[in-house]
Design an enzyme around this catalytic site. Structure first.
Site, PDB file in Angstrom:
ATOM      1  N   GLY A  53       0.788  -1.241   0.000  1.00 44.62           N
ATOM      2  CA  GLY A  53       0.000   0.000   0.000  1.00 44.62           C
ATOM      3  C   GLY A  53       0.811   1.277   0.000  1.00 44.62           C
ATOM      4  N   ASP A 111      -5.678   2.896  10.144  1.00 39.52           N
ATOM      5  CA  ASP A 111      -7.105   2.641  10.350  1.00 39.52           C
ATOM      6  C   ASP A 111      -7.295   2.265  11.824  1.00 39.52           C
ATOM      7  OD1 ASP A 111      -9.746   2.005  10.159  1.00 39.52           O
ATOM      8  OD2 ASP A 111      -9.519   0.372   8.748  1.00 39.52           O
ATOM      9  N   PHE A 161     -13.983   3.073   3.031  1.00 37.38           N
ATOM     10  CA  PHE A 161     -12.963   2.284   2.352  1.00 37.38           C
ATOM     11  C   PHE A 161     -12.475   3.017   1.100  1.00 37.38           C
ATOM     12  CE2 PHE A 161     -10.988  -1.157   0.037  1.00 37.38           C
ATOM     13  CZ  PHE A 161     -10.257  -1.755   1.053  1.00 37.38           C
ATOM     14  N   ASP A 168      -5.551  -0.413  -2.147  1.00 35.67           N
ATOM     15  CA  ASP A 168      -6.173  -1.401  -3.032  1.00 35.67           C
ATOM     16  C   ASP A 168      -7.498  -1.925  -2.493  1.00 35.67           C
ATOM     17  OD1 ASP A 168      -4.975  -2.949  -0.842  1.00 35.67           O
ATOM     18  OD2 ASP A 168      -5.590  -4.683  -2.027  1.00 35.67           O
ATOM     19  N   ARG A 174      -4.581   0.172  -7.272  1.00 35.93           N
ATOM     20  CA  ARG A 174      -3.433   0.859  -6.670  1.00 35.93           C
ATOM     21  C   ARG A 174      -2.898   1.944  -7.604  1.00 35.93           C
ATOM     22  NH1 ARG A 174      -1.939  -2.134  -2.164  1.00 35.93           N
ATOM     23  NH2 ARG A 174      -2.108  -4.389  -2.305  1.00 35.93           N
TER      24      ARG A 174
HETATM   25  P1  IMP Z   1      -4.923  -1.036  10.519  1.00 39.28           P
HETATM   26  O1  IMP Z   1      -4.031  -2.112  11.036  1.00 39.28           O
HETATM   27  O2  IMP Z   1      -6.373  -1.292  10.839  1.00 39.28           O
HETATM   28  O3  IMP Z   1      -4.504   0.365  10.931  1.00 39.28           O
HETATM   29  O4  IMP Z   1      -4.921  -1.149   8.967  1.00 39.28           O
HETATM   30  C1  IMP Z   1      -3.942  -0.625   8.216  1.00 39.28           C
HETATM   31  C2  IMP Z   1      -3.784  -1.401   6.926  1.00 39.28           C
HETATM   32  O5  IMP Z   1      -5.045  -1.803   6.393  1.00 39.28           O
HETATM   33  C3  IMP Z   1      -3.157  -0.492   5.911  1.00 39.28           C
HETATM   34  O6  IMP Z   1      -1.816  -0.896   5.766  1.00 39.28           O
HETATM   35  C4  IMP Z   1      -3.938  -0.749   4.652  1.00 39.28           C
HETATM   36  O7  IMP Z   1      -3.211  -1.611   3.822  1.00 39.28           O
HETATM   37  C5  IMP Z   1      -5.204  -1.435   5.047  1.00 39.28           C
HETATM   38  N1  IMP Z   1      -6.366  -0.504   4.934  1.00 39.28           N
HETATM   39  C6  IMP Z   1      -7.010   0.124   5.938  1.00 39.28           C
HETATM   40  N2  IMP Z   1      -8.005   0.903   5.467  1.00 39.28           N
HETATM   41  C7  IMP Z   1      -7.973   0.765   4.138  1.00 39.28           C
HETATM   42  C8  IMP Z   1      -8.752   1.358   3.079  1.00 39.28           C
HETATM   43  O8  IMP Z   1      -9.657   2.180   3.263  1.00 39.28           O
HETATM   44  N3  IMP Z   1      -8.430   0.979   1.808  1.00 39.28           N
HETATM   45  C9  IMP Z   1      -7.428   0.095   1.536  1.00 39.28           C
HETATM   46  N4  IMP Z   1      -6.660  -0.457   2.495  1.00 39.28           N
HETATM   47  C10 IMP Z   1      -6.942  -0.124   3.787  1.00 39.28           C
HETATM   48 MG    MG Z   2      -1.290  -2.049   4.079  1.00 38.69          MG
END
Ligand code: IMP
Ligand code: MG
Length: 189
Positions: A53, A111, A161, A168, A174
């Site tokens: 990402g 996130d 999202f 992605d 991407r």
């Molecule tokens: P976290 O561990 O919940 O903070 O998630 C982070 C990871 O989830 C990031 O590295 C992203 O790859 C993926 N992610 C979180 N939200 C999104 C989104 O809205 N679109 C795409 N990938 C996301």
């Molecule tokens: Mg990621």
């Protein structure tokens, strides 16, 4: 949406709206790079970039950093296949010498914060001197008051999202130059 792209880029058929257009991304990433360049001036830096990402963000960001820096790319998977809810981060840190290093972890989006928290903890436990976090997008998560905020971010976005500029859905979109929300559809989230 850049109107000139609509006829040329078939990906826009799946897009409901652009959340951050490419011009705004370029300007904010440049500002963020300049800020990091000032903060780390005269120091060596190891950037741990979360693939896939952060790929495009990383490429733009590091070219704003006139520093001695090393890149470590790591694969973290939280959203296998068509998931749009995190299944928990899985990754492997390489056996580099982390002792005494200044580390900046770069990801596309914060996130739940689980990915960053797990990575920061793993890098600290290997003896790094300092670990900071830098994301392109900081998702508003008022439901998670204990989430650790990123040290650096380019944009704050609503909790929806997103795809594009590295982000992605099912490893697609991407390469969209803008950050977008997908249209709802049969094969879309
Ligand atoms: P976290 O561990 O919940 O903070 O998630 C982070 C990871 O989830 C990031 O590295 C992203 O790859 C993926 N992610 C979180 N939200 C999104 C989104 O809205 N679109 C795409 N990938 C996301
Ligand atoms: Mg990621």
């Amino acid at each position: 949406m850049n109107p000139t792209d609509r006829p040329r880029n078939c990906l826009y058929r799946d897009i409901e709206r652009v959340v951050v257009p490419r011009e705004e991304i370029a300007a904010r990433v440049a500002d963020l790079g300049d800020r990091l360049a000032r903060e780390y001036v005269g120091r060596e830096l190891t950037i741990v970039a979360v693939m896939t990402g952060s790929l495009i963000f990383l490429a733009d960001l590091v070219r704003r950093l006139p520093l001695r820096l090393r890149l470590v790319l790591i694969a973290v998977c939280s959203y296998p296949g068509k998931s749009t809810a995190s299944q928990g981060p899985r990754f492997e840190l390489p056996d580099a010498d982390w002792a005494g290093q200044e580390v900046l972890v770069v990801d596309d989006i914060l996130d739940s914060g689980q990915t960053m928290a797990a990575l920061v903890e793993a890098i600290r436990s290997r003896g790094a001197a300092g670990v900071r976090t830098c994301v392109l997008l900081d998702k508003r998560r008022n439901d998670l008051p204990d989430r650790r905020e990123p040290d650096y971010h380019a944009f704050t976005v609503d909790n929806e999202f997103l795809v594009g500029y590295g982000l992605d859905y099912d490893n697609l979109y991407r390469n969209l130059p803008d950050i977008c929300v997908l249209r709802r559809g049969e094969d879309l989230p």
